[in-house]
Design a protein around this motif. Sequence first.
Motif, PDB file in Angstrom:
ATOM      1  N   THR A 213       0.979  -1.317   0.034  1.00 37.26           N
ATOM      2  CA  THR A 213       0.030   0.101   0.046  1.00 37.26           C
ATOM      3  C   THR A 213       0.923   1.144   0.086  1.00 37.26           C
ATOM      4  O   THR A 213       0.394   2.372  -0.328  1.00 37.26           O
ATOM      5  CB  THR A 213      -1.082   0.042   1.313  1.00 37.26           C
ATOM      6  N   PRO A 216       1.292   3.009  -3.544  1.00 36.62           N
ATOM      7  CA  PRO A 216       0.461   3.962  -4.218  1.00 36.62           C
ATOM      8  C   PRO A 216       0.208   5.276  -3.135  1.00 36.62           C
ATOM      9  O   PRO A 216      -0.268   6.294  -3.583  1.00 36.62           O
ATOM     10  CB  PRO A 216      -0.941   2.946  -4.160  1.00 36.62           C
ATOM     11  N   LEU A 244      -5.828  -0.299  -1.161  1.00 34.17           N
ATOM     12  CA  LEU A 244      -5.593   0.834  -2.021  1.00 34.17           C
ATOM     13  C   LEU A 244      -6.125   2.143  -1.264  1.00 34.17           C
ATOM     14  O   LEU A 244      -7.097   2.067  -0.664  1.00 34.17           O
ATOM     15  CB  LEU A 244      -6.441   0.870  -3.409  1.00 34.17           C
ATOM     16  N   LEU A 260      -7.741  -4.528 -11.380  1.00 35.90           N
ATOM     17  CA  LEU A 260      -7.225  -5.015 -10.106  1.00 35.90           C
ATOM     18  C   LEU A 260      -7.101  -6.470  -9.948  1.00 35.90           C
ATOM     19  O   LEU A 260      -7.049  -7.145  -8.975  1.00 35.90           O
ATOM     20  CB  LEU A 260      -8.179  -4.531  -9.013  1.00 35.90           C
TER      21      LEU A 260
END
Length: 296
Positions: A213, A216, A244, A260
């Motif tokens: 994570t 992103p 996300l 995804l």
Amino acid sequence: GLPLYQSWGMEDVGVFIDFSSIHQARLAADQKTLLPRFPADQKSYGRAVSGMSGWFANLNTTLYLVFGQDRRLSRPRAERGWPTYEERMASLLKQAPTPETYQLASGKHQTLWPKTVILNGKTLDASIVAPPLAPSLFASELKQKYFMNSSDETTVDALYSSTMHEGFQELISLAYPYACWEDAEVEQLATSIQEVGCANLQVLDLQGNLFTTLGPLGIAAANDALPPSLRVLNLSACSQLDKLPEQLMSGLGSLTTLILRDSALMELPANLGELRSLKELDMKGCVHISRLPQSI
């Protein structure tokens, strides 16, 4: 070799050998003092250097980096400025070939070959897939490198910066699939995009990488890293990505496709439904997601 290129319909191949194709500075009898190039050689050198970045960074050229010469050099390759430039240019605009195959005129199905490869002695290694380095970070890196001619540092810095700024403005796709990237590499990409801009970017493909994570989150933290033009984001098969961040979603207002599939996601961001332009959400193989957010 040529048969590979011929199979793709190419009739001829040109070869540019960097060091031996350019007039180098002359050494005096003491083998230490640099002497000026002859006037004609200097003009030829100037023309070559002005177009050099095009050879290294062009998406249609295949770049071979030759290692293994350190025992013959007064300084190792890793400490030298020009080789550093060459290696960084190799990952500036060139991207990893996707796993898809293409049907050639002969009927044969073929994947794209890597556009950057390493030649280490007699071993042909896998392609280099590194995130492009922001010009400011490249300039800092150069200050730690050795140049036989000290003025070359300014030349190399300018070549890299101008090529990156010009090249990124033309890109509509950035693809780094299965590049073994972790969080640091994704954050480095975000920093580069933020610094030089990528106004026409429509597709960002990071499938099959190893970031969590935090990757992103690094993109979201780099304000304006992802331009409004972005339409497709591919995060499929990211085995370490279990969440996300909502901060990332807030910067994807024009996104139409979010891929995804086969990821390790445990849940979807609560604000996913706020992506009003989103038309396709590919979640095939996301076995850990049991419900959709209320915003959808």
